[in-house]
Design an enzyme around this catalytic site. Structure first.
Site, mmCIF file in Angstrom:
data_model
loop_
_atom_site.group_PDB
_atom_site.id
_atom_site.type_symbol
_atom_site.label_atom_id
_atom_site.label_comp_id
_atom_site.label_asym_id
_atom_site.label_seq_id
_atom_site.Cartn_x
_atom_site.Cartn_y
_atom_site.Cartn_z
ATOM 1 N N GLY A 106 0.812 -1.216 0.000
ATOM 2 C CA GLY A 106 0.000 0.000 0.000
ATOM 3 C C GLY A 106 0.838 1.255 0.000
ATOM 4 O O GLY A 106 0.419 2.297 -0.511
ATOM 5 N N GLU A 109 1.563 1.795 -3.518
ATOM 6 C CA GLU A 109 0.325 2.229 -4.177
ATOM 7 C C GLU A 109 0.070 3.710 -3.896
ATOM 8 O O GLU A 109 -0.372 4.460 -4.772
ATOM 9 C CB GLU A 109 -0.855 1.380 -3.713
ATOM 10 C CG GLU A 109 -0.779 -0.037 -4.259
ATOM 11 C CD GLU A 109 -1.822 -0.954 -3.668
ATOM 12 O OE1 GLU A 109 -1.885 -1.046 -2.423
ATOM 13 O OE2 GLU A 109 -2.565 -1.585 -4.428
ATOM 14 N N GLU A 129 2.400 -8.440 -1.343
ATOM 15 C CA GLU A 129 1.083 -8.941 -0.934
ATOM 16 C C GLU A 129 0.903 -10.440 -1.167
ATOM 17 O O GLU A 129 0.263 -11.115 -0.372
ATOM 18 C CB GLU A 129 -0.028 -8.184 -1.659
ATOM 19 C CG GLU A 129 -0.264 -6.774 -1.167
ATOM 20 C CD GLU A 129 0.603 -5.740 -1.855
ATOM 21 O OE1 GLU A 129 1.649 -6.090 -2.413
ATOM 22 O OE2 GLU A 129 0.224 -4.552 -1.819
HETATM 23 N N1 T1G Z 1 1.625 -3.939 9.134
HETATM 24 C C1 T1G Z 1 1.729 -4.059 10.474
HETATM 25 N N2 T1G Z 1 2.879 -4.300 11.143
HETATM 26 C C2 T1G Z 1 3.991 -4.435 10.390
HETATM 27 C C3 T1G Z 1 3.978 -4.331 8.976
HETATM 28 C C4 T1G Z 1 2.723 -4.071 8.356
HETATM 29 N N3 T1G Z 1 2.611 -3.936 7.045
HETATM 30 N N4 T1G Z 1 5.249 -4.520 8.543
HETATM 31 C C5 T1G Z 1 6.010 -4.718 9.626
HETATM 32 N N5 T1G Z 1 5.264 -4.668 10.739
HETATM 33 C C6 T1G Z 1 5.750 -4.791 12.111
HETATM 34 C C7 T1G Z 1 6.350 -6.151 12.391
HETATM 35 O O1 T1G Z 1 5.333 -7.073 12.747
HETATM 36 C C8 T1G Z 1 7.282 -5.832 13.541
HETATM 37 O O2 T1G Z 1 6.470 -5.708 14.703
HETATM 38 C C9 T1G Z 1 7.785 -4.430 13.215
HETATM 39 O O3 T1G Z 1 6.827 -3.876 12.287
HETATM 40 C C10 T1G Z 1 9.146 -4.426 12.567
HETATM 41 O O4 T1G Z 1 9.058 -5.334 11.468
HETATM 42 C C11 T1G Z 1 -3.505 -2.503 0.527
HETATM 43 C C12 T1G Z 1 -3.016 -5.060 1.140
HETATM 44 C C13 T1G Z 1 8.873 -3.630 6.290
HETATM 45 C C14 T1G Z 1 10.674 -5.100 5.353
HETATM 46 O O5 T1G Z 1 3.807 -7.085 3.520
HETATM 47 O O6 T1G Z 1 8.267 -6.966 5.019
HETATM 48 O O7 T1G Z 1 -0.169 -3.170 1.812
HETATM 49 O O8 T1G Z 1 7.515 -7.533 16.070
HETATM 50 O O9 T1G Z 1 10.844 -6.864 12.368
HETATM 51 O O10 T1G Z 1 13.089 -6.669 9.575
HETATM 52 O O11 T1G Z 1 -2.431 -3.336 -1.367
HETATM 53 O O12 T1G Z 1 8.493 -5.748 8.276
HETATM 54 O O13 T1G Z 1 8.276 -5.148 16.320
HETATM 55 O O14 T1G Z 1 5.968 -5.851 17.100
HETATM 56 O O15 T1G Z 1 9.913 -7.138 10.003
HETATM 57 O O16 T1G Z 1 13.203 -4.111 9.404
HETATM 58 C C15 T1G Z 1 2.185 -5.121 2.476
HETATM 59 C C16 T1G Z 1 5.568 -6.520 5.625
HETATM 60 C C17 T1G Z 1 1.046 -5.170 3.436
HETATM 61 C C18 T1G Z 1 5.374 -5.566 4.463
HETATM 62 C C19 T1G Z 1 10.746 -4.325 7.718
HETATM 63 N N6 T1G Z 1 3.409 -4.902 3.203
HETATM 64 N N7 T1G Z 1 6.699 -6.102 6.434
HETATM 65 O O17 T1G Z 1 11.527 -5.425 8.097
HETATM 66 O O18 T1G Z 1 11.360 -5.156 10.619
HETATM 67 S S1 T1G Z 1 -0.479 -5.558 2.637
HETATM 68 C C20 T1G Z 1 4.128 -5.934 3.692
HETATM 69 C C21 T1G Z 1 7.978 -6.410 6.055
HETATM 70 C C22 T1G Z 1 -0.787 -4.184 1.684
HETATM 71 C C23 T1G Z 1 -2.219 -3.069 0.004
HETATM 72 C C24 T1G Z 1 -1.832 -4.347 0.634
HETATM 73 C C25 T1G Z 1 9.051 -5.999 7.013
HETATM 74 C C26 T1G Z 1 9.820 -4.758 6.574
HETATM 75 P P1 T1G Z 1 7.090 -6.078 16.146
HETATM 76 P P2 T1G Z 1 10.317 -6.243 11.118
HETATM 77 P P3 T1G Z 1 12.404 -5.342 9.440
#
Ligand code: T1G
Length: 686
Positions: A106, A109, A129
């Site tokens: 997002g 996006e 995603e």
């Molecule tokens: N939402 C909520 N929490 C998130 C998050 C997210 N998208 N990404 C990370 N966190 C939390 C994670 O759980 C951890 O929490 C902390 O942040 C640090 O993360 C509408 C539907 C960005 C590369 O899939 O790939 O957008 O354990 O330890 O190693 O079309 O996090 O500290 O409590 O992983 O530096 C798409 C998922 C969502 C990205 C960073 N986005 N995140 O890595 O830190 S769907 C993702 C990652 C979407 C739209 C669609 C990685 C990172 P806590 P971390 P990191």
């Protein structure tokens, strides 16, 4: 603007440019407060004639890393992301996104809805995603193929692959890349855009998408290729279908089609399972029993002892994380072979185009070698990856104790031996830990961190920090035979010979597994790994397996021998039934008085997967892991358990533990075999 929204979105002016800064640590996820705060700002700025451009940026380590995944299981609060993005996209005045960190999902996006994008050179961009069982749901599958080559867009979205800023600029996804402050670069770009009346390539298209240059046949071929590789996962296939369909639809209809597909996937079991795994992997890396003040030790150089398959893989895994490695093996020939093998792996990655040549050279340069143990004296961590024999490991650790500096951490890659014992033998029990890598160690994500009762807290913290540095997913486990993964694997394997005796075939069993979503079945896996390894293990434990032992006595060790459970003489990729095995199983069944019959897929799954779930509950009950979800993290990242099912325990819960218990009880009553006896933990759950 409510209190929270005001905190997460702030505005400052630079001349006539409004700069909106999002501050929602740790990753600036687009949670409701962010969406609300941005929407209020945009509505205020839209008609403000004193403002002639709007720049979006984020505080902290990254531009928005996506929607807030933790909100997906709750009712969506308005404004939803699509509404916010529509507001931004409709701005008449220039809008820019200043990107850094990991601009994902997002977040990308949101950036696509801006007129221009300026990125710091270290930015990584992507649509992950599909790894959550989703597709982009706020315009990604519609805007991206209208901005860059549709084929490149399809590859990015169906694989979730991240790209760097230079690649993004080359593709036309970003308009400028800077090595300096990205906001100041965006401001400068704004002035140029305003001065030159610069127009961006519009991602909007009111009519049907008539771009003559599109190779529709090629896109359809790519979609078929995605379907063939999906192994039952819906999201990649839906992503391809939605992107292609969207190119044939008017813009708004394409957005609506994408949104409805996104919502369907979000409510589906596969996405729930994959989102569960996402958070389970984060949880697994947290050890609540470590004192909060525990700091990891500094790891500059790691010694890897043993230049065999595992030693080479571990050395590469460390080098891939930028860590200096000293590879040691007293056998100079083995050491040379090890180094040559490492160079070959990197060279083939470069040849395949999956690794940049300069990066490969940097990694090779990080790996030095020595046949003399003295060279290990300065290492901060010493990982033993020698032959799985206690006497060999004992000798190694006694030697290490004599040469290693004070405070060095000792780690063993053992799969079955007791790290506590090795810790005592090493003379440094507090510094000893198990680091159980999975072959190929430079590829497999899982790292079982085996904590002994003597292991110092900062040694555990160091192991977790090292895992993060080298991109591994750690699970802290206690000590038992086979730790978590291999102990459950034994339960999954226990019935395989009996199934063959009763009439199943290797092909039938393997097909049941691949239909379930496994990358390959147990017999294919055994032939690939080599039957001689488990044969040697069985004999050391005084155990027998009539069929597998006979194959090994005949030298039929699997793929490497041209024969195993399958006949590979037509080629490794064309396994045929092993005619001798058919005769062998029929003869053994007759000798044992086993009636043979057709065995259906469901029975194969019940007799192999239910025992492994049962063993998982025993492991949890014994405190070998802190959480049930840790077991799922082990299996999804070390053994290829299909991520669309969340892991063995998530899958069993979805089925219902009562059903699992009843099925095991029925098999136990019918056969009397111990592998089916429901654990007390399972009985308590049903
Ligand atoms: N939402 C909520 N929490 C998130 C998050 C997210 N998208 N990404 C990370 N966190 C939390 C994670 O759980 C951890 O929490 C902390 O942040 C640090 O993360 C509408 C539907 C960005 C590369 O899939 O790939 O957008 O354990 O330890 O190693 O079309 O996090 O500290 O409590 O992983 O530096 C798409 C998922 C969502 C990205 C960073 N986005 N995140 O890595 O830190 S769907 C993702 C990652 C979407 C739209 C669609 C990685 C990172 P806590 P971390 P990191």
């Amino acid at each position: 603007m409510d209190e929270v929204s005001a905190e997460v979105v702030s505005r400052r002016m630079d001349g006539t440019a409004a700069i909106l800064t999002i501050s929602n640590p740790p990753v600036n996820a687009l949670s409701h407060a962010v969406r609300d705060g941005l929407m209020i700002e945009l509505r205020d700025l839209r008609d403000d004639t004193s403002v002639d451009a709007v720049i979006l940026t984020c505080a902290g380590r990254t531009f928005c890393a996506g929607a807030d995944i933790s909100e997906f299981d709750k009712p969506t609060r308005q404004p939803d992301l699509s509404t916010l993005i529509a507001e931004l996209a409709s701005f008449a005045k220039p809008t820019l996104a200043a990107l850094h960190g990991t601009t994902l999902g997002g977040g990308l996006e949101l950036a696509l809805a801006c007129r221009f994008r300026v990125a710091h050179r270290t930015t990584r961009l992507g649509f992950p995603e599909v790894k959550l069982g989703l597709i982009p749901g706020a315009g990604g599958t519609v805007r991206l193929p209208r901005l860059i080559d549709p084929g490149a867009a399809l590859e990015m979205i169906t694989t979730g692959r991240l790209i760097n800023a230079d690649e993004a600029e080359f593709m036309g996804l970003v308009d400028a890349v800077t090595d300096d402050g990205v906001v100041s670069a965006a401001i400068e770009f704004t002035h140029e855009a305003l001065a030159e009346g610069k127009r961006s390539k519009s991602t909007r298209d009111s009519g049907r998408f008539q771009e003559a240059g599109i190779d529709w046949d090629w896109l359809e071929q790519e979609k078929i290729s995605v379907q063939q590789k999906a192994r039952g996962l819906l999201a990649p296939v839906k992503a391809a279908e939605t992107l292609i369909a969207g190119l044939h639809l008017p813009f708004e209809e394409a957005l609506a089609n994408e949104r409805s597909t996104f919502e369907l996937l979000k409510e589906g079991e596969q996405s729930r399972a994959q989102r569960y795994l996402f958070f389970a992997e984060k949880e697994a890396a947290k050890v609540s029993t470590l004192p909060a003040s525990t700091l990891p030790r500094s790891i500059e150089t790691v010694g890897v002892i043993g230049a065999g398959t595992m030693g080479r893989g571990i050395a590469m895994a460390l080098a891939n994380g930028g860590i200096s490695v000293l590879l040691h093996d007293a056998d100079r020939d083995a050491l040379e072979r090890g180094l040559a093998g490492i160079r070959d792996v990197y060279a083939s990655s470069v040849k395949r185009g999956s690794l940049n040549e300069d990066v490969a050279k940097q990694r090779v340069a990080l790996i030095t070698s020595s046949p003399n143990v003295e060279g290990l004296a300065q290492c901060d961590l010493l990982i033993e990856a020698a032959f799985e024999d206690k006497a060999v490991k004992r000798q190694i650790f006694e030697t290490l104790n004599a040469v290693a500096k004070s405070g060095a951490i000792f780690a063993t890659n053992t799969s079955y031996l007791d790290p506590s014992e090795l810790g005592l033998l090493s003379g440094r029990p507090a510094d000893m830990i198990g680091l159980h890598f999975f072959s190929p160690a430079h590829v497999m994500k899982l790292l079982e961190v085996v904590r002994t009762p003597s292991t110092a807290p900062d040694v555990v913290a160091t192991a977790l920090s090292l895992a993060r540095t080298i991109g591994k997913i750690p699970v802290v486990v206690g000590i038992c035979h086979g730790f978590v993964g291999n102990r459950m694997l034994a339960a999954r394997t226990a019935e395989l010979e009996q199934l063959l005796l009763e009439g199943a075939t290797p092909q039938g069993v393997d097909r049941a597994f691949t239909e379930f979503g496994w990358p390959m079945g147990p017999f294919q896996m055994a032939d690939l790994a080599g039957l001689d390894i488990s044969w040697r293990n069985r004999r050391s434990l005084g155990k027998k397996a009539d069929i597998a032992d006979t194959l090994c006595e005949r030298g039929q060790f699997g793929q490497k021998a041209g024969m195993g459970y399958y006949d590979y003489r037509a080629g490794p990729r064309e396994p045929q039934p092993n005619a001798e095995l058919v005769e062998l199983t029929a003869r053994l069944a007759s000798e044992k008085g086993v009636d043979r019959r057709r065995i259906e897929t469901q029975e194969i799954c019940e007799r192999t997967l239910f025992p492994m779930v049962n063993e998982g509950l025993r492991i949890l009950d014994e405190g070998i892991v802190a959480r049930e979800s840790d077991i799922d993290v082990v299996w999804a990242n070390g053994y290829g358990f299909p991520r669309g099912k969340g892991g063995p325990m998530f899958w069993a819960r979805t089925l219902g533990y009562k059903k699992v218990a009843e099925a095991l009880q029925e098999w136990h009553s019918r056969t009397g075999r111990e592998v089916f006896r429901p654990s007390s933990a399972l009985s308590a759950l049903k």
